[in-house]
Scaffold this motif. Structure first.
Motif, PDB file in Angstrom:
ATOM      1  N   SER A   1       0.853  -1.184   0.000  1.00  0.00           N
ATOM      2  CA  SER A   1       0.000   0.000   0.000  1.00  0.00           C
ATOM      3  C   SER A   1       0.893   1.239   0.000  1.00  0.00           C
ATOM      4  N   ILE A   2       0.706   2.112  -0.978  1.00  0.00           N
ATOM      5  CA  ILE A   2       1.604   3.249  -1.146  1.00  0.00           C
ATOM      6  C   ILE A   2       0.807   4.491  -1.529  1.00  0.00           C
ATOM      7  N   THR A   3       1.182   5.629  -0.959  1.00  0.00           N
ATOM      8  CA  THR A   3       0.496   6.876  -1.292  1.00  0.00           C
ATOM      9  C   THR A   3       0.959   7.383  -2.650  1.00  0.00           C
ATOM     10  N   PHE A   4       0.178   8.282  -3.206  1.00  0.00           N
ATOM     11  CA  PHE A   4       0.529   8.905  -4.482  1.00  0.00           C
ATOM     12  C   PHE A   4       1.887   9.593  -4.387  1.00  0.00           C
ATOM     13  N   SER A   5       2.129  10.301  -3.287  1.00  0.00           N
ATOM     14  CA  SER A   5       3.405  11.008  -3.119  1.00  0.00           C
ATOM     15  C   SER A   5       4.579  10.046  -3.125  1.00  0.00           C
ATOM     16  N   ARG A   6       4.459   8.961  -2.351  1.00  0.00           N
ATOM     17  CA  ARG A   6       5.551   7.997  -2.291  1.00  0.00           C
ATOM     18  C   ARG A   6       5.699   7.260  -3.617  1.00  0.00           C
ATOM     19  N   ALA A   7       4.589   6.997  -4.282  1.00  0.00           N
ATOM     20  CA  ALA A   7       4.653   6.332  -5.585  1.00  0.00           C
ATOM     21  C   ALA A   7       5.416   7.189  -6.586  1.00  0.00           C
ATOM     22  N   PHE A   8       5.200   8.500  -6.529  1.00  0.00           N
ATOM     23  CA  PHE A   8       5.938   9.423  -7.392  1.00  0.00           C
ATOM     24  C   PHE A   8       7.424   9.381  -7.045  1.00  0.00           C
ATOM     25  N   ALA A   9       7.729   9.493  -5.766  1.00  0.00           N
ATOM     26  CA  ALA A   9       9.124   9.538  -5.328  1.00  0.00           C
ATOM     27  C   ALA A   9       9.860   8.243  -5.634  1.00  0.00           C
ATOM     28  N   GLU A  10       9.159   7.115  -5.510  1.00  0.00           N
ATOM     29  CA  GLU A  10       9.790   5.807  -5.678  1.00  0.00           C
ATOM     30  C   GLU A  10       9.645   5.246  -7.093  1.00  0.00           C
ATOM     31  N   SER A  11       9.013   6.008  -7.988  1.00  0.00           N
ATOM     32  CA  SER A  11       8.795   5.552  -9.370  1.00  0.00           C
ATOM     33  C   SER A  11       8.078   4.203  -9.406  1.00  0.00           C
ATOM     34  N   CYS A  12       6.941   4.147  -8.738  1.00  0.00           N
ATOM     35  CA  CYS A  12       6.159   2.909  -8.653  1.00  0.00           C
ATOM     36  C   CYS A  12       5.269   2.761  -9.887  1.00  0.00           C
ATOM     37  N   ASN A  13       5.588   1.806 -10.736  1.00  0.00           N
ATOM     38  CA  ASN A  13       4.846   1.619 -11.982  1.00  0.00           C
ATOM     39  C   ASN A  13       3.375   1.248 -11.789  1.00  0.00           C
ATOM     40  N   PRO A  14       3.051   0.257 -10.949  1.00  0.00           N
ATOM     41  CA  PRO A  14       1.639  -0.118 -10.823  1.00  0.00           C
ATOM     42  C   PRO A  14       0.749   1.034 -10.360  1.00  0.00           C
ATOM     43  N   ALA A  15       1.244   1.864  -9.451  1.00  0.00           N
ATOM     44  CA  ALA A  15       0.438   2.990  -8.976  1.00  0.00           C
ATOM     45  C   ALA A  15       0.132   3.948 -10.116  1.00  0.00           C
ATOM     46  N   PHE A  16       1.142   4.298 -10.904  1.00  0.00           N
ATOM     47  CA  PHE A  16       0.909   5.268 -11.974  1.00  0.00           C
ATOM     48  C   PHE A  16       0.185   4.656 -13.164  1.00  0.00           C
ATOM     49  N   ALA A  17       0.300   3.366 -13.353  1.00  0.00           N
ATOM     50  CA  ALA A  17      -0.510   2.711 -14.380  1.00  0.00           C
ATOM     51  C   ALA A  17      -1.989   2.824 -14.024  1.00  0.00           C
ATOM     52  N   ARG A  18      -2.306   2.672 -12.752  1.00  0.00           N
ATOM     53  CA  ARG A  18      -3.701   2.789 -12.313  1.00  0.00           C
ATOM     54  C   ARG A  18      -4.189   4.235 -12.409  1.00  0.00           C
ATOM     55  N   VAL A  19      -3.303   5.179 -12.134  1.00  0.00           N
ATOM     56  CA  VAL A  19      -3.654   6.594 -12.325  1.00  0.00           C
ATOM     57  C   VAL A  19      -3.965   6.853 -13.794  1.00  0.00           C
ATOM     58  N   GLY A  20      -3.126   6.319 -14.677  1.00  0.00           N
ATOM     59  CA  GLY A  20      -3.338   6.511 -16.109  1.00  0.00           C
ATOM     60  C   GLY A  20      -4.659   5.935 -16.585  1.00  0.00           C
TER      61      GLY A  20
END
Length: 253
Positions: A38-57
């Motif tokens: 479980s990761i916040t949007f901020s941490r996903a940005f900082a850590e370059s988390c692909n699954p989080a940003f794929a779901r945003v897209g």
């Protein structure tokens, strides 16, 4: 760019939660094999988390992403004062083709960008959301000393809201302080920026390694974008180069 679109459209806020399953994620793999959980949007940005940003897209949809890419200059190949032959391979509409949305949301896929375009996009973030066409030449002078031709700077247009730009600057700082961009941290002056690792298809290990960012952190004056072809990753290959270049620039500032 996807982060800007998500914030502008209210699709995600800094504390929005996402799930990352690492290499077992059913949407797209993450560089973190075990996953971020479980990761916040901020941490996903900082850590370059692909699954989080794929779901945003996926939440944004292709047309909104294409629209914000255009607002932030990724459809503009021109440079004021310097002739540029347009590259037909750069086609934002490809984001809307089947199977491209997820990959495009994490900086992969068929869409190409240049270091100049990325630099201009970061400049918009630094400039409270105002995008300006990049200018390479201010004027051409005659041998006698007078100006033969002048190239005016772009007045700019509001691409994203100032408050969105402020949040993005906070995210870029987080990425450099605690995330994948730590190797780009510039002592004393401070810096902020973002890594990128775009697969080339040549091998699993080979990527186009990116880092783009600015310094000083307070009242930024310089933006540097580094692209290392056939690199290891943005954090390993490009971020240290950014730091070295920026340290030398600021040393003689």
């Amino acid at each position: 760019m996807v982060a800007a679109a998500a914030l502008e459209e209210g699709v995600a806020g800094t504390d929005s939660l996402f799930t990352c399953g690492g290499t077992k994620d059913n949407l797209i793999h993450c560089w973190n094999d075990a996953g971020h959980g479980s990761i916040t949007f901020s941490r996903a940005f900082a850590e370059s988390c692909n699954p989080a940003f794929a779901r945003v897209g996926l939440s944004l949809g292709a047309q909104k992403i294409i629209g914000y890419a255009g607002k932030l200059g990724l459809d503009n190949q021109s440079v004021t004062g310097y002739p540029v032959t347009p590259d037909p391979r750069q086609d934002l509409s490809l984001i809307g083709e089947p199977y491209n949305l997820v990959n495009s949301s994490v900086g992969q896929g068929p869409v190409l960008v240049s270091p100049v375009q990325v630099t201009a996009m970061v400049n918009a973030v630094v400039s409270d959301g105002v995008y300006r066409v990049p200018r390479l030449v201010k004027e051409v002078r005659k041998s006698s000393g007078g100006a033969a031709e002048e190239f005016a700077s772009d007045a700019g247009r509001q691409a994203i809201r100032p408050d969105t730009a402020a949040v993005l600057r906070d995210l870029l700082e987080l990425a450099t302080d605690e995330g994948a961009g730590k190797e780009a941290s510039v002592p004393f002056y401070g810096s902020a920026g973002k890594t990128g690792s775009a697969q080339t298809g040549n091998s699993k290990q080979s990527v186009n390694a990116w880092f783009t960012g600015y310094a000083p952190r307070v009242n930024p004056r310089y933006i540097v974008t580094v692209l290392v072809e056939d690199g290891a990753s943005g954090s390993e290959s490009a971020a240290p180069v950014f730091r070295e270049i920026m340290e030398q620039i600021l040393r003689f500032d």
